[in-house]
Scaffold this motif. Structure first.
Motif, PDB file in Angstrom:
ATOM      1  N   UNK A  56       0.682  -1.194   0.014  1.00  0.00           N
ATOM      2  CA  UNK A  56       0.078  -0.005  -0.020  1.00  0.00           C
ATOM      3  C   UNK A  56       0.957   1.246  -0.068  1.00  0.00           C
ATOM      4  N   UNK A  57       0.378   2.394  -0.617  1.00  0.00           N
ATOM      5  CA  UNK A  57       1.023   3.607  -0.471  1.00  0.00           C
ATOM      6  C   UNK A  57       0.640   4.408   0.586  1.00  0.00           C
ATOM      7  N   UNK A  58       1.525   5.246   0.831  1.00  0.00           N
ATOM      8  CA  UNK A  58       1.259   6.274   1.931  1.00  0.00           C
ATOM      9  C   UNK A  58       1.582   7.739   1.686  1.00  0.00           C
ATOM     10  N   UNK A  59       0.477   8.749   1.779  1.00  0.00           N
ATOM     11  CA  UNK A  59       0.607  10.126   1.348  1.00  0.00           C
ATOM     12  C   UNK A  59       1.421  10.717   2.251  1.00  0.00           C
ATOM     13  N   UNK A  60       2.519  11.477   1.756  1.00  0.00           N
ATOM     14  CA  UNK A  60       3.231  12.250   2.516  1.00  0.00           C
ATOM     15  C   UNK A  60       2.606  13.807   2.550  1.00  0.00           C
ATOM     16  N   UNK A  61       2.198  14.273   3.679  1.00  0.00           N
ATOM     17  CA  UNK A  61       1.456  15.534   3.637  1.00  0.00           C
ATOM     18  C   UNK A  61       2.357  16.452   4.502  1.00  0.00           C
ATOM     19  N   UNK A  62       2.437  18.018   3.726  1.00  0.00           N
ATOM     20  CA  UNK A  62       3.294  18.917   4.180  1.00  0.00           C
ATOM     21  C   UNK A  62       2.388  19.853   4.848  1.00  0.00           C
ATOM     22  N   UNK A  63       2.539  20.477   6.039  1.00  0.00           N
ATOM     23  CA  UNK A  63       1.790  21.262   6.878  1.00  0.00           C
ATOM     24  C   UNK A  63       2.291  22.876   6.754  1.00  0.00           C
ATOM     25  N   UNK A  64       1.656  23.798   6.616  1.00  0.00           N
ATOM     26  CA  UNK A  64       1.902  25.153   6.856  1.00  0.00           C
ATOM     27  C   UNK A  64       2.600  25.458   8.039  1.00  0.00           C
ATOM     28  N   UNK A  65       3.358  26.374   8.459  1.00  0.00           N
ATOM     29  CA  UNK A  65       3.819  26.998   9.628  1.00  0.00           C
ATOM     30  C   UNK A  65       4.191  28.558   9.562  1.00  0.00           C
ATOM     31  N   UNK A  66       4.186  29.454  10.169  1.00  0.00           N
ATOM     32  CA  UNK A  66       4.512  30.648  10.131  1.00  0.00           C
ATOM     33  C   UNK A  66       6.087  30.927  10.272  1.00  0.00           C
ATOM     34  N   UNK A  67       7.028  30.018  10.127  1.00  0.00           N
ATOM     35  CA  UNK A  67       8.265  30.129  10.371  1.00  0.00           C
ATOM     36  C   UNK A  67       8.974  29.564   9.225  1.00  0.00           C
ATOM     37  N   UNK A  68       8.839  28.393   8.645  1.00  0.00           N
ATOM     38  CA  UNK A  68       9.371  27.946   7.692  1.00  0.00           C
ATOM     39  C   UNK A  68       9.418  28.525   6.394  1.00  0.00           C
ATOM     40  N   UNK A  69      10.596  28.866   5.774  1.00  0.00           N
ATOM     41  CA  UNK A  69      10.270  29.734   4.477  1.00  0.00           C
ATOM     42  C   UNK A  69       9.849  28.963   3.305  1.00  0.00           C
TER      43      UNK A  69
END
Length: 101
Positions: free
Chosen positions: A20-33
């Protein structure tokens, strides 16, 4: 027929399944450019620049985005590398995994 070699067809197994495949999810934050996110997407997740820019903007505007699908072990390695890259630059980047249904 004399001299004719008959090769058996390999058996196919209908029940054989891919991992099975897995989703990689990126989350927003106020510091990472945004620049760091694009760099991480191109270097670790092998996204072409236009796609990396599109994904970064989706994360920024929507709060998160699926950046790809991989087998679990590959996804975990990529996430660990991305987190290490972010921590080395003091960014709180967050990536999560979710099994693809």
């Amino acid at each position: 027929m004399p001299g004719t070699i008959v090769l058996d067809e390999p058996e196919t197994v209908d029940e054989e399944r891919l991992a099975p495949l897995w989703k990689v999810i990126c989350h927003d934050d106020p510091i990472t450019t945004m620049e760091f996110v694009v760099d991480m997407l191109t270097k670790i997740f092998r996204q072409p620049m236009p796609r990396a820019m599109e994904l970064m903007l989706r994360v920024h505007m929507q709060g998160s985005a699926v950046i790809g699908l991989w087998p679990e072990s590959v996804a975990r390695k990529k996430v660990n590398r991305a987190h290490a890259m972010a921590r080395a630059q003091l960014f709180p980047l967050t990536l999560s995994l979710e099994k693809d249904e």
